[in-house]
Every structure is written in C-alpha cells, then in structure tokens.
Design a protein around this motif. Structure first.
Motif, PDB file in Angstrom:
ATOM      1  N   UNK A   1       0.839  -1.198   0.000  1.00 23.94           N
ATOM      2  CA  UNK A   1       0.000   0.000   0.000  1.00 23.94           C
ATOM      3  C   UNK A   1       0.873   1.246   0.000  1.00 23.94           C
TER       4      UNK A   1
ATOM      5  N   UNK B   1       1.087  -7.286  -8.151  1.00 23.80           N
ATOM      6  CA  UNK B   1      -0.126  -7.946  -7.645  1.00 23.80           C
ATOM      7  C   UNK B   1      -1.188  -6.888  -7.304  1.00 23.80           C
TER       8      UNK B   1
ATOM      9  N   UNK C   1      -4.170  -7.110  -5.577  1.00 24.13           N
ATOM     10  CA  UNK C   1      -5.171  -7.393  -4.535  1.00 24.13           C
ATOM     11  C   UNK C   1      -5.468  -6.188  -3.647  1.00 24.13           C
ATOM     12  N   UNK C   2      -4.491  -5.281  -3.466  1.00 21.10           N
ATOM     13  CA  UNK C   2      -4.700  -4.155  -2.549  1.00 21.10           C
ATOM     14  C   UNK C   2      -5.384  -2.959  -3.211  1.00 21.10           C
TER      15      UNK C   2
ATOM     16  N   UNK D   1     -10.469 -17.280  -6.587  1.00 16.76           N
ATOM     17  CA  UNK D   1     -10.945 -15.911  -6.384  1.00 16.76           C
ATOM     18  C   UNK D   1     -11.132 -15.190  -7.721  1.00 16.76           C
ATOM     19  N   UNK D   2     -10.221 -15.397  -8.661  1.00 18.69           N
ATOM     20  CA  UNK D   2     -10.202 -14.593  -9.888  1.00 18.69           C
ATOM     21  C   UNK D   2     -11.411 -14.841 -10.792  1.00 18.69           C
TER      22      UNK D   2
ATOM     23  N   UNK E   1     -18.754 -11.153  -9.610  1.00 23.09           N
ATOM     24  CA  UNK E   1     -19.161  -9.945  -8.883  1.00 23.09           C
ATOM     25  C   UNK E   1     -20.020  -9.153  -9.847  1.00 23.09           C
TER      26      UNK E   1
ATOM     27  N   UNK F   1       0.250 -12.887   0.143  1.00 23.80           N
ATOM     28  CA  UNK F   1      -0.849 -12.363  -0.682  1.00 23.80           C
ATOM     29  C   UNK F   1      -1.651 -13.527  -1.284  1.00 23.80           C
ATOM     30  N   UNK F   2      -2.989 -13.516  -1.139  1.00 24.86           N
ATOM     31  CA  UNK F   2      -3.797 -14.683  -1.530  1.00 24.86           C
ATOM     32  C   UNK F   2      -4.353 -14.657  -2.949  1.00 24.86           C
ATOM     33  N   UNK F   3      -4.054 -13.622  -3.747  1.00 25.46           N
ATOM     34  CA  UNK F   3      -4.764 -13.436  -5.026  1.00 25.46           C
ATOM     35  C   UNK F   3      -4.669 -14.654  -5.947  1.00 25.46           C
TER      36      UNK F   3
ATOM     37  N   UNK G   1      -3.086 -11.898   3.790  1.00 25.23           N
ATOM     38  CA  UNK G   1      -3.861 -10.665   3.632  1.00 25.23           C
ATOM     39  C   UNK G   1      -5.328 -11.010   3.418  1.00 25.23           C
ATOM     40  N   UNK G   2      -6.199 -10.525   4.286  1.00 25.02           N
ATOM     41  CA  UNK G   2      -7.639 -10.735   4.125  1.00 25.02           C
ATOM     42  C   UNK G   2      -8.276  -9.392   3.761  1.00 25.02           C
ATOM     43  N   UNK G   3      -8.177  -8.439   4.697  1.00 22.09           N
ATOM     44  CA  UNK G   3      -8.735  -7.102   4.450  1.00 22.09           C
ATOM     45  C   UNK G   3      -7.633  -6.121   4.833  1.00 22.09           C
ATOM     46  N   UNK G   4      -7.088  -5.428   3.841  1.00 22.91           N
ATOM     47  CA  UNK G   4      -5.944  -4.558   4.121  1.00 22.91           C
ATOM     48  C   UNK G   4      -6.412  -3.171   4.572  1.00 22.91           C
ATOM     49  N   UNK G   5      -5.492  -2.421   5.191  1.00 23.78           N
ATOM     50  CA  UNK G   5      -5.878  -1.191   5.897  1.00 23.78           C
ATOM     51  C   UNK G   5      -5.980   0.042   5.000  1.00 23.78           C
TER      52      UNK G   5
ATOM     53  N   UNK H   1     -11.606  -6.106  -2.558  1.00 23.65           N
ATOM     54  CA  UNK H   1     -11.830  -6.924  -1.357  1.00 23.65           C
ATOM     55  C   UNK H   1     -13.262  -6.827  -0.822  1.00 23.65           C
TER      56      UNK H   1
ATOM     57  N   UNK I   1     -15.535 -10.296  -1.184  1.00 22.46           N
ATOM     58  CA  UNK I   1     -14.360 -11.132  -1.474  1.00 22.46           C
ATOM     59  C   UNK I   1     -13.566 -11.458  -0.218  1.00 22.46           C
ATOM     60  N   UNK I   2     -13.358 -10.442   0.664  1.00 22.73           N
ATOM     61  CA  UNK I   2     -12.484 -10.715   1.818  1.00 22.73           C
ATOM     62  C   UNK I   2     -13.064 -11.798   2.723  1.00 22.73           C
TER      63      UNK I   2
ATOM     64  N   UNK J   1     -14.701 -14.432   1.586  1.00 22.40           N
ATOM     65  CA  UNK J   1     -14.344 -15.691   0.923  1.00 22.40           C
ATOM     66  C   UNK J   1     -12.882 -16.036   1.201  1.00 22.40           C
ATOM     67  N   UNK J   2     -12.038 -14.993   1.198  1.00 22.26           N
ATOM     68  CA  UNK J   2     -10.626 -15.236   1.515  1.00 22.26           C
ATOM     69  C   UNK J   2     -10.513 -15.721   2.965  1.00 22.26           C
TER      70      UNK J   2
ATOM     71  N   UNK K   1     -11.164 -19.310   3.251  1.00 20.29           N
ATOM     72  CA  UNK K   1     -10.025 -20.103   2.769  1.00 20.29           C
ATOM     73  C   UNK K   1      -8.895 -20.107   3.797  1.00 20.29           C
TER      74      UNK K   1
END
Lengths: 242, 242
Positions: free
Chosen positions: A109, A142, A144-145, A178-179, A183, B142-144, B167-171, B179, B188-189, B191-192, B195
């Motif tokens: 981030x 990546x 994801x963030x 996930x991909x 959604x 990172x789970x992507x 990483x599930x829900x980043x700040x 997410x 999405x988060x 579902x992550x 997992x």
C-alpha cells in the motif's frame, strides 16, 4: 518503455521472453562442483553456480530474443548471495541489449508500494545522488490491494519510462478460486482488467500503455475476453512454451 | 510458532509489534552523516545508517515488546545492501529474543511460492547442507493466486514450525475496490477468510493455527466479521498505533 519492447520483438521476429528461473536441480553438475570447490556448500556457491548458468543461457540466446524474465523468488531462496546473482543477471542481460522483465509480483500500500517501485524500476535519493537499486525495465505487480497499491508503480513508470504487468488472470490451477468468482455478474479478473485499462490510460507509449497485464496461456478463453477489455494493454502470457 | 508468539505477548503483557520500516527521512542526521563519511553517498551508506537506526530502536524496546515487523520493501529500495541490512536486522532481533514477522507480502504459484516460503521461513538444500536464507519466524502472504499459491507456504510452516499471516482485508483506502465487492452476496475478503480458516486447519499450534490473517484496524466492522469467520486464526492488525 513498452515501445522499446515492441521494437525489439519486431526486430528479432520473436514475441517471446526467456525465463531465467534457476533451480539447482537443473544447473549442470560441472558448474555446481566448480562453485562448491571454491566456496563450500554455501549460499554463495549456489548463487555463483546459478549466475554462471544464467550467463551461459543468455550467451546462447541473446541474439535471437528480445527479452528475459528472471523470477526473483528463485534467487531469493538463496538469500543475499542469491539476490546479488539476480542483480548481476539483470546487469548482464542489459549489457547484451536485452529488455529485463523482473517477475517480482510485488504489491503493497501507498509508500510501501512506492518503495518496491523505486527498488525495481526507479531511483532512490541518497544525499545528492540518485541511485538505481535493481534497475529492471518492467516488473510484475499484484493488484489485490487496489488502486493505492498499484498507482505508486504507475507513477514511477511515468517518471522513469519503465513498465509493469499487473496480474489479471494467472496460469495456475487454483487461479479461479478468487479470480473467476462472479461480482455483479462478471468474474473478478474482468474487474481487475477494467482497472488495469484505467490505471494505464495516462501511460501511453505509442499504441500501447506502459501498464500491461499478465494473463495465463492456460486459460485461452479468458485471454480473449481480457484482450477485448484492455485493447491498449500489452499482455504477458506465461504458461506457453518449454 | 504461533504459541511462541502468544507466550511472548502474555509474558510482556503487550499485544503489539514494533514496525521497522526505515525511511531515510526519519533516520537521524548523525547516523546518516557517519555512514556517508565512511561509504560516500551510496546504497551501502544508506543501508548502514538504517541498520544503526534499527539497532537503536531495538535496544530501546526489546525488553518491552514480544515481536517486530520489518517491512522488506523499505530495505529492498536500497538494493542488495538494503536487503543485507534487512537480514542483519532479523538476526539482531533474534539475538534480543524477539519474534520476527517479515512483512514481505509474497505470493506466486506452485514451486515459485515454495521458493519464497523457503527463502523466508524454510531451509534450502545446497549439497549436503540445509541453509536458512532469511530465517524470519512469520511472513505475510498475498492470496490473489489462490490455494496453490498459499499452500506451499503452509507446507513449509508445518515442516519448520513457522507461521504466516495471509492478507484478508488490508488497511488502505482502496482496499475495498476488490476486497469488498460482493460474490454470492458476500464480499471477497470473507471468501478469503473462509479459505484462510481452511488452509490453517492442519496447522494448529495450541488454540490457534500457524496460518494467521491480516485485517486492517481501519475497518473495525470487517474485523469483527473476520474474527467470527476465523475463530482459530490469529489476526495481525496494521493501522493501529504510531
């Protein structure tokens, strides 16, 4: 930077990159023995053998190919000596006129992503000097963030004429977990593709943007969709070839 | 490994980690001048100043805290000397009895993820020897890329008694872009998170799993949901504190 890659591809008539993903299993015994005799069974010896192997691959192919893609994980596994071999590989490939795509899959981030971008594509200020830490031409990123994880890379690309390839649809068997989830009726990777197009709009370099995408060759249908969603995005396609 | 972290937290009565995220702007002038006088305006000088600053922070806090979290991007921006300072920081913190959470946010597919896992948490075979490249206790992941990107980390954790935080829900402000998007009515988060619970089921170490999660303190509601979805998952919470 993407226009330089495209020119090289046109020159060499070869839309391919050679992966430099050293695994000790595939490094010839002769090179490993020479390194071990000099440096013992150590990370230094492993890194030396890997670098010698890379140089042999590059020497044998550089006149035929536009670019290489070293996978940094395979160097990071040999610690600091491994990463030093990664950096020497980048420099050696540049000496041979090759474009270097650092397959680093970084992403974080804000200021942290900026540090990764500086590390691989930019310059760091130390006192009065600006220094290039790794100095690849492209890096993989990546997503994801979200935007504030990717935009610092785009800013560095714009400042230093470099490029990125953002992971959209990866080539591995579980990439759909996930991909491919829907959604609003469309899979996640299509939403990422929309963002990649948006992130790249202000980074055009000829017909394509310096913000590219990764779409695995193992999923050709998704590749066609990605192509339509991102008409000005150059696509790096892993999972094709040897 | 998670039980060791929990014991340390209980011992020190401090459920916190100290971030070691060096930015040259915050390194005292005195340290920078000393390093530059010795090594010029170079990556080596920057790395030396950073390491000296880290040691001062660790010396001032190690008896009060259970763990540190160095952010590798902030070292990678100083190239090989920076990463050598990262490794020396890890070793110095271990000497002081601290648990080290490498904030590396790595993630790739199959054998490549395995290489990252080996680099940070495992051992690499060179000849007859097994060597530890970076030797952190935990790493962020990172789970992507899905299960086959994360499981190689879990395997190394199980083999070497180490841990990860996925990483599930980043700040960050844009974390919701992907997410928070709904899939089958749930973001999405979540579902992550499902997992993460699944990936960690065979890695229990006391009451918690060695497979933990990252959930940003900036999103407390999502934090509560994540807690319910992952009852045996230790949660690393960035975005809280100075």
């Amino acid at each position: 930077m993407i226009s330089r890659l495209i020119d090289k591809i046109t020159d060499k008539k070869a839309p391919i990159v050679v992966g430099l993903d050293p695994n000790l299993k595939f490094v010839p015994e002769k090179l490993k023995r020479a390194a071990t005799e000099e440096k013992g069974e150590s990370l230094d010896a492993a890194a030396e053998a890997v670098l010698a192997f890379n140089k042999a691959i590059v020497d044998a192919t550089y006149d035929l190919i536009p670019a290489v893609k070293p996978q940094i994980a395979m160097y990071e596994q040999f610690g600091i000596p491994g990463l030093a071999a990664y950096k020497e590989t980048v420099d050696y490939c540049h000496e041979k006129g090759l474009i270097v795509i650092g397959d680093v899959k970084r992403g974080d981030i804000g200021s942290t992503s900026e540090s990764y971008a500086i590390a691989h594509l930019g310059e760091i200020q130390v006192g009065e000097k600006k220094l290039k830490p790794f100095d690849e031409d492209f890096a993989t990123v990546n997503p994801y963030l979200g935007s504030d994880g990717v935009k610092p890379f785009v800013d560095v690309c714009n400042r230093c004429d470099r490029g990125i390839f953002v992971l959209v649809k990866t080539s591995n068997p579980s990439s759909g977990e996930f991909q491919d989830r829907l959604m609003d009726g469309r899979p996640l990777y299509e939403h990422v593709a929309d963002k990649v197009r948006e992130w790249g709009e202000d980074s055009m370099d000829g017909a394509y943007s310096n913000v590219g995408a990764v779409v695995g060759a193992t999923y050709p249908e998704q590749g066609e969709i990605a192509r339509k969603l991102m008409p000005h995005t150059y696509i790096l396609v892993p999972g094709y070839g040897a």
